[in-house]
Design an enzyme around this catalytic site. Sequence first.
Site, PDB file in Angstrom:
ATOM      1  N   LYS A   1     -11.335  -3.202  -2.868  1.00 12.84           N
ATOM      2  CA  LYS A   1     -12.177  -1.854  -2.804  1.00 12.84           C
ATOM      3  C   LYS A   1     -11.097  -0.814  -3.207  1.00 12.84           C
ATOM      4  O   LYS A   1     -11.588   0.037  -4.149  1.00 12.84           O
ATOM      5  CB  LYS A   1     -12.770  -1.640  -1.473  1.00 12.84           C
TER       6      LYS A   1
ATOM      7  N   LYS B   1      -6.282  -9.641  -6.881  1.00 10.82           N
ATOM      8  CA  LYS B   1      -7.286  -9.799  -6.107  1.00 10.82           C
ATOM      9  C   LYS B   1      -8.526  -8.742  -6.417  1.00 10.82           C
ATOM     10  O   LYS B   1      -7.769  -7.454  -6.373  1.00 10.82           O
ATOM     11  CB  LYS B   1      -7.304 -10.211  -4.754  1.00 10.82           C
TER      12      LYS B   1
ATOM     13  N   LYS C   1       0.777  -1.233  -0.121  1.00 15.74           N
ATOM     14  CA  LYS C   1       0.029  -0.137  -0.006  1.00 15.74           C
ATOM     15  C   LYS C   1       0.817   1.204   0.063  1.00 15.74           C
ATOM     16  O   LYS C   1       0.378   2.404  -0.595  1.00 15.74           O
ATOM     17  CB  LYS C   1      -0.764   0.023   1.112  1.00 15.74           C
TER      18      LYS C   1
HETATM   19  P1  ATP Z   1      -9.153  -2.617   0.944  1.00 13.04           P
HETATM   20  O1  ATP Z   1      -8.664  -2.441  -0.631  1.00 13.04           O
HETATM   21  O2  ATP Z   1      -9.568  -1.223   1.034  1.00 13.04           O
HETATM   22  O3  ATP Z   1      -7.845  -3.423   1.717  1.00 13.04           O
HETATM   23  P2  ATP Z   1     -10.546  -5.020   0.621  1.00 13.04           P
HETATM   24  O4  ATP Z   1     -11.340  -4.894  -0.744  1.00 13.04           O
HETATM   25  O5  ATP Z   1      -9.153  -5.568   0.478  1.00 13.04           O
HETATM   26  O6  ATP Z   1     -10.287  -3.407   0.926  1.00 13.04           O
HETATM   27  P3  ATP Z   1     -10.897  -5.694   3.215  1.00 13.04           P
HETATM   28  O7  ATP Z   1     -11.804  -4.467   4.088  1.00 13.04           O
HETATM   29  O8  ATP Z   1      -9.434  -5.277   3.344  1.00 13.04           O
HETATM   30  O9  ATP Z   1     -11.522  -5.366   1.542  1.00 13.04           O
HETATM   31  O10 ATP Z   1     -11.087  -6.879   3.780  1.00 13.04           O
HETATM   32  C1  ATP Z   1     -12.353  -7.565   4.384  1.00 13.04           C
HETATM   33  C2  ATP Z   1     -12.508  -9.100   4.242  1.00 13.04           C
HETATM   34  O11 ATP Z   1     -12.638  -9.352   2.465  1.00 13.04           O
HETATM   35  C3  ATP Z   1     -11.305  -9.743   4.610  1.00 13.04           C
HETATM   36  O12 ATP Z   1     -11.425 -10.912   5.465  1.00 13.04           O
HETATM   37  C4  ATP Z   1     -10.554 -10.263   3.234  1.00 13.04           C
HETATM   38  O13 ATP Z   1      -9.732 -11.127   3.505  1.00 13.04           O
HETATM   39  C5  ATP Z   1     -11.696 -10.419   2.411  1.00 13.04           C
HETATM   40  N1  ATP Z   1     -11.613 -10.074   0.929  1.00 13.04           N
HETATM   41  C6  ATP Z   1     -11.036  -8.879   0.542  1.00 13.04           C
HETATM   42  N2  ATP Z   1     -10.704  -9.137  -0.798  1.00 13.04           N
HETATM   43  C7  ATP Z   1     -11.146 -10.221  -1.188  1.00 13.04           C
HETATM   44  C8  ATP Z   1     -11.257 -10.928  -2.328  1.00 13.04           C
HETATM   45  N3  ATP Z   1     -10.742 -10.547  -3.620  1.00 13.04           N
HETATM   46  N4  ATP Z   1     -11.501 -12.460  -2.327  1.00 13.04           N
HETATM   47  C9  ATP Z   1     -11.890 -12.846  -1.270  1.00 13.04           C
HETATM   48  N5  ATP Z   1     -11.697 -12.355   0.002  1.00 13.04           N
HETATM   49  C10 ATP Z   1     -11.596 -11.044   0.082  1.00 13.04           C
HETATM   50 MG    MG Z   2      -7.848  -5.347   2.092  1.00  9.15          MG
END
Ligand code: ATP
Ligand code: MG
Length: 332
Positions: free
Chosen positions: A198, A195, A112
């Site tokens: 968000k 992956k 990040k």
């Molecule tokens: P950010 O990009 O802000 O980190 P994020 O999309 O990675 O957001 P998080 O809030 O960090 O989402 O993660 C919330 C939950 O969703 C965690 O348990 C994480 O492991 C799961 N998660 C996030 N992205 C994925 C994905 N692409 N596939 C499966 N699980 C996911």
């Molecule tokens: Mg994340």
Amino acid sequence: RPRVLSGMQPSGDSLHLGNYLGALVNWVKNQDDYETLFFIPDMHAITVTQDPAELRARTRKTAAQYIAGGIDVDKSTLFVQSHVPEHAQLAWVLNCMTGFGEASRMTQFKDKSAKGGADTASVGLFTYPVLMAADILLYRPEGVPVGDDQRQHVELARDLAKRFNFRFGETFIVPEAFIQKEGARIYDLQNPTSKMSKSASGPNGLINILDEPKVTAKRIKSAVTDAGTVVAHDRENKPGVTNLLEILSTLTAKPVDTLVAEYEGKMYGHLKADVAEAVVARLDPIRTRTMELLDDPAELDRLLARGAEKARAIASVTLADVYAKVGFLPPL
Ligand code: ATP
Ligand code: MG
């Protein structure tokens, strides 16, 4: 009953299919077997710049999506992180027990911070995993259901629990990361080797819970697929098709091999149409329910206040124990 705890950042306009299949679906199942706590880590969200009004709105929206997705506030404790000040208080104690080098090895910080340049990364982003350790350890859970991208952070929480227990006597439970196989990782539609995220995915790479069905269907139909025409499960050479197959397999509970056999002689377009249909069928009721809940923000805030009260009842006991053990003079 053994306890589990987890959370998802209110960092985007909506939760996405990875959050749903990788996390929320499992949380909902956990409610039957565990005492469950789910929270909205708004303090984690400000490790990168947030617009205040937007953060507030997204925090409510995230809570509404948890409930619409199946979190039952009578079974689970649902709360907002900043409503429970013990998270920040324990984080400080743990910060003082974390090595600078140890924190520097966290790969999420490296990823990040590399994006914005190390100079613009905040100290908060650097100590994010320590706050996360505090989030977990405060509640003494047995398990932390997370996607596999969070494995290293749970490992740090385990190390800190052991270190504290060794130095000050048995205080924390050393928690396990509960990482499920199916839906463990959903990939970006436009960039199927990364992956779905968000913060890192562009709009066309995301399948969002709160998007209109038309938008979702269009994005799935425009997903990047691979050279050739045969529908096959091959992460190396066909990451796009493989991602779609895994999504469909998770949603329909059909093994990937069965699906591959069903698509023999059919084109990618057939697969995409079926994925779009299955995704919309699953997400649309959740979107509708989320919108209903957001129509009554006062009721949502009341539910969150009740959750925070239940959470504090646990967190304050742990923090008092920690403060006494590290030698803080108790206030009269
Ligand atoms: P950010 O990009 O802000 O980190 P994020 O999309 O990675 O957001 P998080 O809030 O960090 O989402 O993660 C919330 C939950 O969703 C965690 O348990 C994480 O492991 C799961 N998660 C996030 N992205 C994925 C994905 N692409 N596939 C499966 N699980 C996911
Ligand atoms: Mg994340």
